[in-house]
Design an enzyme around this catalytic site. Structure first.
Site, mmCIF file in Angstrom:
data_model
loop_
_atom_site.group_PDB
_atom_site.id
_atom_site.type_symbol
_atom_site.label_atom_id
_atom_site.label_comp_id
_atom_site.label_asym_id
_atom_site.label_seq_id
_atom_site.Cartn_x
_atom_site.Cartn_y
_atom_site.Cartn_z
ATOM 1 C CE1 TYR A 94 -38.727 30.068 -21.454
ATOM 2 C CE2 TYR A 94 -39.407 32.477 -21.714
ATOM 3 C CZ TYR A 94 -40.216 31.656 -21.983
ATOM 4 O OH TYR A 94 -41.279 31.161 -22.057
ATOM 5 C CB SER B 155 -41.378 34.806 -23.840
ATOM 6 O OG SER B 155 -41.438 35.388 -23.277
#
Length: 195
Positions: free
Chosen positions: A159, A145
């Site tokens: 995250y 990501s």
């Protein structure tokens, strides 16, 4: 019939029943690749996807496996490797998002722990288990990501940390597997419009 780019290759895509994983599975199948996908809860979506991509004339397989559980991740790979005889391409796509600020007294610690187990531990377990089935010249693709490099909003540190770990794994595994001509790459998408 024209030769397809991945004719008779075997790809395993974790978290392949929906979203980015499903799109990857469809594209590989269009190029002649036999495709195995894993799912945790989306059995119906997985079976619909398998039925759709079988129209490309490739072999398919959908298996339930929770990437947060190393034994399930390893057994998934073993089943795919034994059934197809090899794994040419491993796409570590399965991932979850659990947010929360570090100063939140009600932070969901169990959720954060599961996120790390799926996004980091699952990638490790699957890749390690794939090594006996991956011949020289194989391909490993980690789906990270943009948050692995920069966090643009509050509450996403955990995250981001899980995706930053994939940066390290990708660099390290590239060194480990380079002599076998196995490439290890990281794709870091931004926000994607999926279900």
């Amino acid at each position: 019939m024209a030769h397809k780019k991945f004719q008779d290759k075997i790809a395993l895509i974790t978290g392949g029943s929906r979203g980015i994983g499903a799109a990857i599975a469809k594209r590989f199948a269009q190029e002649g690749c036999h495709v195995a996908i894993s799912y945790v809860e989306s059995k119906e979506k997985a079976l619909l996807l398998i039925k759709e991509i079988e129209k490309e004339g490739v072999k398919t397989l959908a298996l339930q496996a929770d990437q947060a559980k190393p034994l399930q991740a390893a057994n998934l790979v073993k089943k795919v490797g034994e059934l197809f005889g090899k794994i040419d391409i491993l796409v570590n796509n399965a991932g979850i998002y659990k947010g929360g600020s570090i100063d939140n007294v009600d932070l969901d610690i169990d959720g954060i722990t599961r996120q790390l187990a799926v996004n980091v531990g699952g990638v490790f377990a699957t890749t390690h288990a794939a090594m006996p089935f991956m011949k020289d010249g194989g391909r490993i693709i980690n789906i990270g990501s943009i948050y692995g490099e920069r966090m643009t909003a509050p509450g996403g540190a955990d995250y981001a940390a899980s995706k930053a770990a994939l940066v390290g794994y990708t660099h390290g595994w590239s060194r480990d597997l380079g002599p076998r001509n196995i490439t290890v790459n990281l794709i870091q998408p931004g926000p994607i419009d999926t279900d």
